[in-house]
Design a protein around this motif. Structure first.
Motif, mmCIF file in Angstrom:
data_model
loop_
_atom_site.group_PDB
_atom_site.id
_atom_site.type_symbol
_atom_site.label_atom_id
_atom_site.label_comp_id
_atom_site.label_asym_id
_atom_site.label_seq_id
_atom_site.Cartn_x
_atom_site.Cartn_y
_atom_site.Cartn_z
ATOM 1 N N GLY A 147 34.341 44.332 40.794
ATOM 2 C CA GLY A 147 34.075 42.906 40.590
ATOM 3 C C GLY A 147 35.020 42.177 39.647
ATOM 4 O O GLY A 147 34.874 40.965 39.447
ATOM 5 N N VAL A 148 35.990 42.882 39.054
ATOM 6 C CA VAL A 148 36.934 42.182 38.168
ATOM 7 C C VAL A 148 37.781 41.209 38.985
ATOM 8 O O VAL A 148 38.305 41.559 40.042
ATOM 9 N N ALA A 181 49.586 42.680 43.484
ATOM 10 C CA ALA A 181 49.353 43.094 44.879
ATOM 11 C C ALA A 181 47.886 43.452 45.138
ATOM 12 O O ALA A 181 47.468 43.599 46.285
ATOM 13 N N LEU A 182 47.085 43.582 44.074
ATOM 14 C CA LEU A 182 45.663 43.944 44.257
ATOM 15 C C LEU A 182 44.885 42.766 44.841
ATOM 16 O O LEU A 182 45.242 41.604 44.626
ATOM 17 N N ARG A 183 43.824 43.086 45.556
ATOM 18 C CA ARG A 183 42.951 42.055 46.143
ATOM 19 C C ARG A 183 41.501 42.368 45.805
ATOM 20 O O ARG A 183 41.114 43.532 45.739
ATOM 21 N N GLU A 220 40.691 38.219 47.994
ATOM 22 C CA GLU A 220 41.343 37.193 47.179
ATOM 23 C C GLU A 220 42.327 37.833 46.197
ATOM 24 O O GLU A 220 42.055 38.919 45.673
ATOM 25 N N PRO A 221 43.445 37.144 45.894
ATOM 26 C CA PRO A 221 44.312 37.650 44.829
ATOM 27 C C PRO A 221 43.621 37.504 43.476
ATOM 28 O O PRO A 221 42.699 36.702 43.323
#
Ligand code: SAM
Ligand code: SF4
Ligand code: SF4
Length: 388
Positions: free
Chosen positions: A100-101, A126-128, A133-134
């Motif tokens: 959830g971050v 690059a994490l979503r 969402e970015p």
């Protein structure tokens, strides 16, 4: 410290290695569910914000954070091998995002001292989120290296920066950073960040009564109408080395009173849940928010606890997970990522730790008699180790 007061530096308790071991099986025993994008601690607070300290070193010696007397040439900074490397940070961050971050803040020490920091930023960018969402990726810096690095940070995917600046008067600023660093170079860093679009930029000013409170109005005048949001932070009793005293705290209410003597201000709604700053907009003569003039904020960490919706976790330079800025122990995630734990075990451990969180230091401190504040959790880790 004011020029007349005696040195009040308290010896450092080195808590860095005093961590809570996390067994790789934590959280997996009975409920080995996949991360759901939502975790609650024991007080119903979600996990939304991860602050990652990427170095315990700094080129400044702000007396409220890394006083020279303690952080001298003999201070035992962490050896490079103790630091999480970028792959380890990204692996841990990935699991936090699955829980959830939505926002990651890089901090330190001075994060721009970490070599190739833009490589880490690119990995994190690059994490979503589970919804695709970015992330909101930001960095807190003293600004000393920003003019040189702004373009590379932006190109790597950093969205915005927060710059710490404690005054505009060059001699006050040099005194506060205690390494004789000129204010003009930080202002040049802010201008460079603005030019490459690292915004909206926030500027944080820690207010110490008797040291830089006369800089409140000049700072407000300087940043009004620039699109930069200035925030005044109460001097906190964080760590154990800065010799904190309540009479050096300038309560936010006093800051607002001073600002109102010069500017028309209207209160604004919090921008998002868990927001630490109370926002005030510059107003037009008829009392409407003048959006061109912008806003200021106050962060009342001492006089008004905001633990009830604190959704922040902190990952120290060597991979200890801290559940509160004022904690005296972290949970050792590094030994998990350097051991046999796979991603499911790592995610399970994070869930287990967050679900057991009950920390609310500022709330407890506010219940103490006035003018104390250091009685709860006396052994506290340094801010330069877990970041702001
Ligand atoms: N070196 C970077 C900087 O100064 O922006 C990042 C790390 S610094 C620990 C993060 C933030 O913590 C800064 O805005 C700094 O002013 C704030 N800070 C440090 N010690 C503090 C204290 N005792 N009270 C309030 N804020 C503090
Ligand atoms: Fe360094 Fe930031 Fe701490 Fe100042 S507040 S000593 S710049 S880490
Ligand atoms: Fe969060 Fe701890 Fe600060 Fe309270 S004292 S707002 S729990 S970091």
């Amino acid at each position: 410290m004011s020029e007349t007061s005696p040195p009040r530096v308290i010896p450092l308790f080195d808590l860095r290695h005093d961590s809570i071991p996390v067994p790789a099986s934590a959280g997996l025993a009975s409920d080995a569910t996949l991360p759901s994008g939502y975790l609650q601690d024991t007080r119903g607070r979600p996990l939304r914000d991860l602050r990652i300290s990427v170095t315990d070193r700094c080129n400044f010696r702000c007396s409220y954070c890394m006083p020279k007397e303690v952080f001298d040439k003999d201070y035992p900074y962490l050896p490079h091998a103790a630091l999480l490397n970028f792959e380890e940070i990204t692996r841990i961050a990935t699991q936090f995002v699955r829980h959830g971050v939505q926002k990651i803040r890089l901090t330190g020490g001075e994060p721009l001292l970490r070599k190739n920091i833009e490589v880490l930023i690119a990995q994190l960018a690059a994490l979503r989120t589970p919804h695709g969402e970015p992330l909101d990726i930001t960095l807190t810096t003293n600004g000393s290296l920003l003019a040189r690095k702004a373009a590379a940070l932006k190109a790597a995917g950093l969205q915005r920066v927060t710059v710490s600046l404690d005054g505009l008067d060059d001699s006050v600023f040099r005194q506060m950073n205690d390494v004789d660093f000129p204010v003009a170079d930080v202002l040049a860093g802010i201008a460079a960040a603005q030019a490459v679009g690292l915004g909206p930029i926030k500027v944080n000013m820690v207010v110490k009564r008797g040291t830089n409170d006369h800089q409140i109005i000049p700072m407000a005048r300087h940043f009004k109408g620039t699109g930069i949001v200035l925030r005044f932070i109460e001097y906190m009793d964080v760590g154990a080395t800065n010799g904190w005293r309540m009479d050096e705290v300038m309560p936010s209410a006093d800051v607002i009173q001073r600002l109102r003597a010069e500017f028309l201000l209207v209160p604004l709604e919090a921008a998002n849940h868990g927001e630490t700053a109370q926002r005030w907009g510059y107003a037009t003569p008829d009392g409407q928010h003048d959006t061109d003039a912008g806003e200021v904020g106050v962060i009342s960490s001492v006089t008004q606890a905001f633990c009830h919706d604190c959704n922040r976790a902190r990952l120290s330079t060597e991979g200890q997970l801290y559940l509160c800025l004022f904690a005296s122990q972290g949970h050792d995630l590094r030994s998990l990522v350097r051991g046999a734990a796979d991603d499911a075990a790592l995610a399970g451990a994070i869930r287990h730790i967050w679900q057991g969180r009950s920390e609310r230091y500022s709330e407890l401190r506010s219940q103490l008699p006035a003018n104390t504040g250091t009685d709860v959790g006396k052994r506290r880790v340094e801010m330069s180790y877990i970041g702001g």
